[in-house]
Design a protein around this motif. Structure first.
Motif, PDB file in Angstrom:
ATOM      1  N   ASN A 100       0.803  -1.215   0.000  1.00 26.34           N
ATOM      2  CA  ASN A 100       0.000   0.000   0.000  1.00 26.34           C
ATOM      3  C   ASN A 100       0.836   1.266   0.000  1.00 26.34           C
ATOM      4  O   ASN A 100       0.392   2.297  -0.474  1.00 26.34           O
ATOM      5  N   SER A 101       1.999   1.228   0.544  1.00 24.87           N
ATOM      6  CA  SER A 101       2.836   2.417   0.648  1.00 24.87           C
ATOM      7  C   SER A 101       3.378   2.825  -0.719  1.00 24.87           C
ATOM      8  O   SER A 101       3.992   2.020  -1.428  1.00 24.87           O
ATOM      9  N   TYR A 116       5.805   4.785  -1.252  1.00 23.43           N
ATOM     10  CA  TYR A 116       7.265   4.714  -1.179  1.00 23.43           C
ATOM     11  C   TYR A 116       7.738   3.284  -1.443  1.00 23.43           C
ATOM     12  O   TYR A 116       8.654   3.059  -2.232  1.00 23.43           O
ATOM     13  N   PHE A 117       7.107   2.323  -0.799  1.00 17.11           N
ATOM     14  CA  PHE A 117       7.495   0.924  -0.970  1.00 17.11           C
ATOM     15  C   PHE A 117       7.300   0.475  -2.422  1.00 17.11           C
ATOM     16  O   PHE A 117       8.163  -0.167  -3.005  1.00 17.11           O
ATOM     17  N   ARG A 118       6.162   0.835  -3.013  1.00 11.33           N
ATOM     18  CA  ARG A 118       5.900   0.455  -4.402  1.00 11.33           C
ATOM     19  C   ARG A 118       6.919   1.086  -5.349  1.00 11.33           C
ATOM     20  O   ARG A 118       7.365   0.458  -6.306  1.00 11.33           O
TER      21      ARG A 118
END
Length: 99
Positions: free
Chosen positions: A2-3, A5-7
């Motif tokens: 969901n983040s 940044y992570f994606r």
């Protein structure tokens, strides 16, 4: 994930591993939230190019370079794509039988 940044980071990792088919959906998803992010644009352009969507790669990069003409990353992606096209042209010419 969901983040955003992570994606984004996962998309960059896939791109670096040349897993463009995995990178592109992640990058496209975060692009809507960060449309001016030149790192995302460059990674998307590389993915489009290597997945055979060259018109999209060129259009995306040209628009981005109009908005940020001095961005070194975008310039390097443009150079990468042009060099790849030259290599492919040379390889194609080498495959042409001579008389």
């Amino acid at each position: 994930p969901n983040s955003a940044y992570f994606r984004t980071q996962l998309g960059f990792c896939y791109s670096k591993q040349q897993a463009y088919h995995k990178a592109l959906p992640l990058l496209e998803g975060v692009f809507g939230q960060r449309p001016g992010d030149t790192q995302i644009i460059g990674a998307m352009a590389k993915a489009y190019f290597h997945l055979g969507r060259r018109g999209q790669a060129k259009q995306l990069l040209m628009q981005a370079l109009k908005n940020a003409p001095h961005d070194r990353y975008l310039q390097s992606v443009w150079t990468h794509i042009k060099q790849q096209q030259i290599r492919e042209s040379i390889n194609d010419a080498a495959d042409i039988p001579t008389a």
